[in-house]
Design an enzyme around this catalytic site. Structure first.
Site, PDB file in Angstrom:
ATOM      1  N   ARG A  27       0.791  -1.125   0.384  1.00 16.72           N
ATOM      2  CA  ARG A  27      -0.049   0.068   0.102  1.00 16.72           C
ATOM      3  C   ARG A  27       0.491   1.253  -0.077  1.00 16.72           C
ATOM      4  NH1 ARG A  27      -2.924  -4.503   2.128  1.00 16.72           N
ATOM      5  NH2 ARG A  27      -4.703  -4.793   1.859  1.00 16.72           N
ATOM      6  N   GLY A  92      -1.217 -11.691  -4.977  1.00 15.00           N
ATOM      7  CA  GLY A  92      -3.089 -12.138  -5.018  1.00 15.00           C
ATOM      8  C   GLY A  92      -2.811 -11.011  -4.546  1.00 15.00           C
ATOM      9  N   ASP A 310      -4.614 -16.177   7.196  1.00 19.00           N
ATOM     10  CA  ASP A 310      -3.137 -16.113   7.003  1.00 19.00           C
ATOM     11  C   ASP A 310      -2.407 -17.454   8.331  1.00 19.00           C
ATOM     12  OD1 ASP A 310      -4.037 -14.628   4.835  1.00 19.00           O
ATOM     13  OD2 ASP A 310      -3.050 -12.931   5.457  1.00 19.00           O
ATOM     14  N   LYS A 337      -5.998 -18.868  -1.255  1.00 21.64           N
ATOM     15  CA  LYS A 337      -4.364 -18.911  -0.873  1.00 21.64           C
ATOM     16  C   LYS A 337      -4.275 -18.889  -1.652  1.00 21.64           C
ATOM     17  CE  LYS A 337      -6.350 -16.703   2.942  1.00 21.64           C
ATOM     18  NZ  LYS A 337      -6.548 -15.244   2.670  1.00 21.64           N
ATOM     19  N   ARG A 341      -4.739 -24.123   0.300  1.00 29.50           N
ATOM     20  CA  ARG A 341      -3.965 -24.120   2.339  1.00 29.50           C
ATOM     21  C   ARG A 341      -5.269 -25.149   3.118  1.00 29.50           C
ATOM     22  NH1 ARG A 341      -1.684 -18.198   3.471  1.00 29.50           N
ATOM     23  NH2 ARG A 341       0.108 -18.420   1.682  1.00 29.50           N
ATOM     24  N   ARG A 384       3.891 -20.005   2.674  1.00 23.57           N
ATOM     25  CA  ARG A 384       3.593 -20.404   4.395  1.00 23.57           C
ATOM     26  C   ARG A 384       3.534 -21.563   5.062  1.00 23.57           C
ATOM     27  NH1 ARG A 384       2.221 -15.042   5.563  1.00 23.57           N
ATOM     28  NH2 ARG A 384       0.907 -13.945   4.574  1.00 23.57           N
TER      29      ARG A 384
HETATM   30  C1  S3P Z   1      -3.778  -9.387   2.461  1.00 26.46           C
HETATM   31  C2  S3P Z   1      -5.241  -9.506   2.790  1.00 26.46           C
HETATM   32  C3  S3P Z   1      -5.528 -11.035   2.825  1.00 26.46           C
HETATM   33  C4  S3P Z   1      -3.530 -12.028   3.383  1.00 26.46           C
HETATM   34  C5  S3P Z   1      -3.337 -11.253   2.324  1.00 26.46           C
HETATM   35  C6  S3P Z   1      -2.661 -10.167   2.614  1.00 26.46           C
HETATM   36  C7  S3P Z   1      -4.353  -7.534   2.723  1.00 26.46           C
HETATM   37  O1  S3P Z   1      -6.591 -11.758   2.300  1.00 26.46           O
HETATM   38  O2  S3P Z   1      -4.337 -13.193   2.911  1.00 26.46           O
HETATM   39  O3  S3P Z   1      -1.710 -12.144   2.414  1.00 26.46           O
HETATM   40  O4  S3P Z   1      -2.769  -7.270   2.025  1.00 26.46           O
HETATM   41  O5  S3P Z   1      -4.893  -7.019   2.052  1.00 26.46           O
HETATM   42  P1  S3P Z   1      -7.869 -11.215   1.513  1.00 26.46           P
HETATM   43  O6  S3P Z   1      -7.863 -10.385   0.877  1.00 26.46           O
HETATM   44  O7  S3P Z   1      -8.122 -12.682   1.231  1.00 26.46           O
HETATM   45  O8  S3P Z   1      -8.168 -12.103   2.963  1.00 26.46           O
END
Ligand code: S3P
Length: 433
Positions: A27, A92, A310, A337, A341, A384
């Site tokens: 971010r 992701g 996570d 994920k 997982r 992980r």
């Molecule tokens: C994240 C949100 C989470 C997390 C990922 C980082 C983020 O995912 O699993 O490692 O930085 O917004 P989800 O939005 O699927 O909960």
């Protein structure tokens, strides 16, 4: 392929500063690139996921340089279409948050990812972004990558996010920065708040109010201001060394400088409920944790306690070494994920001699029997899982021989992982073949 041979280590001692928080790092790069001016970021994660985000924002027109620790981002705030694919690698978070930014950036954009990311559904961001007026295409019904976005004018919407996902919330709030009118995101479960917190600090009009067991967040259009960001360390990465310290028989591990937000540190309360001796000190907005070797017992973990789930793989390792069974309730999101997982964590538990059962969206873990084991683990490209397997190896009984294959994936989030374990006294041999 690189493998790690990890011997049991029952005395662990030392202090660890985990890597810069991954969520905050992504971010900070994004908001600095959207700003007009020069920003700095200290403590940025050096994981490959965050490097992928940096490279993409360079392609979109920001100047990003790293002079040995301090990252500088210079941008006009007017990003432009890259004219080539934007490679999100394994990340992701990069792909989903970027989708929100590209939706409002005129032009045609293509986002690609590695084999794992190419299996992850993007419909969860595409559906609301389409409602805002963007054209988003992907493969099949779940919209798998590659993803194509035709960015342009957006309108604000009110959207109830159906799954607990900070990524979806964040994509919509970022799209809302260039939408006509305000954008409201309603989440039924409180997820990590980095986007809201950082947008507010960067001068954006944003309001977050509790609603039911979640929140209603409204963002106004605007340009984030250029800032000097300082990234706290990552609780989700700390979880590995916290559990390592608990499962040791002697010693003590100190974890430094953590981001203390409640949606990120729920795993600490779960571990305390399991019998962990942890002492927490909050100073200047950073959390330090002292971890003492502890005898753990099983518990029931509700997904709402660890909203992004996570920490389930490493909590499953704690459960593997506990007295009595542990049930993870309503953790179906694990299936979406970096790997499935749910299956992968169950397999990990079984590889170390425990029992694991999947019952609908619940995962039930029964501890391992004592005694040496010999096992080789394939983490299936999931960082992980590779780190959780390594901690399970450390906490194995004397005489055990554990090899974790294909450990390269750990670099996506925690390049210094084995270095940190060694600094605590673990014996890890890493071998490339
Ligand atoms: C994240 C949100 C989470 C997390 C990922 C980082 C983020 O995912 O699993 O490692 O930085 O917004 P989800 O939005 O699927 O909960």
């Amino acid at each position: 392929m690189t493998t790690a041979s990890i011997r049991p280590a029952h005395h662990l001692q030392g202090a660890i500063a985990p890597p810069g928080d991954k969520s905050i790092s992504h971010r900070a790069l994004m908001l600095s690139s959207l700003a007009n001016g020069s920003s700095t970021i200290s403590g940025l994660s050096s994981g490959l996921d965050v490097l992928a985000t940096a490279e993409i924002f360079r392609q979109l027109g920001a100047e990003i340089t790293d002079d040995g620790g301090l990252v500088t981002v210079v941008s006009s705030g007017a990003l432009r279409a890259a004219g080539g694919p934007l490679d999100c690698g394994n990340s992701g978070t990069t792909m989903r948050l970027l989708a929100g930014i590209l939706a409002g950036l005129p032009g045609r954009h293509q986002m690609i990812g590695d084999a794992s990311l190419s299996k992850r559904p993007m419909d969860r961001v595409a559906i609301p972004l389409r409602l805002m007026g963007a054209r988003v295409d992907g493969i099949g019904e779940r919209l798998l990558p590659p993803i194509e976005i035709h960015g342009g004018a957006l309108n604000g919407i009110v959207y109830e996010v159906p799954e607990p996902s900070a990524q979806v919330k964040s994509a919509l709030l970022l799209a809302g920065l260039v939408a006509e009118g305000s954008t409201t995101v309603v989440e039924a479960v409180k997820t990590r708040t980095h986007t809201e917190e950082m947008l507010e600090v960067a001068g954006i009009g944003i309001e977050s109010v509790p609603e039911g067991s979640g929140r209603r967040i409204t963002v106004q259009p605007g340009t984030p201001r250029a800032m000097d960001w300082v990234v706290a360390t990552d609780p989700s990465q700390a979880a590995f060394t916290v559990v390592a310290g608990l499962l040791a028989r002697t010693g003590g591990v100190e974890i430094l400088d953590l981001y203390p937000g409640e949606e990120r540190i729920g795993f600490l309360s779960v571990l305390e409920r399991m019998g962990a001796t942890l002492s927490r000190a909050l100073k200047d907005g950073r959390l330090t944790i002292d971890v003492a070797p502890s005898l753990l017992h099983g518990t029931t973990v509700q997904s709402i306690e660890i909203p992004s789930v996570d920490e389930v793989p490493i909590l499953a390792v704690a459960a593997l070494r506990a007295e009595g069974p542990t049930r993870f309730v309503d953790v179906g999101e694990l299936r979406f994920k970096e790997s499935d997982r749910m299956e992968a964590t169950a397999r990990l538990v079984r590889s170390f001699g425990g029992e694991a059962r999947i019952e609908g969206d619940d995962l039930l873990v029964t501890p391992a029997k004592r005694g040496p084991i010999e096992v080789e683990i394939d983490p299936l490209g999931d960082h992980r899982l590779a780190m959780a397997a390594s901690i399970a190896a450390l906490s194995s009984d004397e005489g055990s021989e554990v090899v974790v294959r294909d450990i390269e994936c750990i670099s996506t989030s925690y390049p210094a992982f084995f270095e940190h374990l060694r600094s605590l006294g673990a014996a890890v041999e890493v071998e490339a073949s």
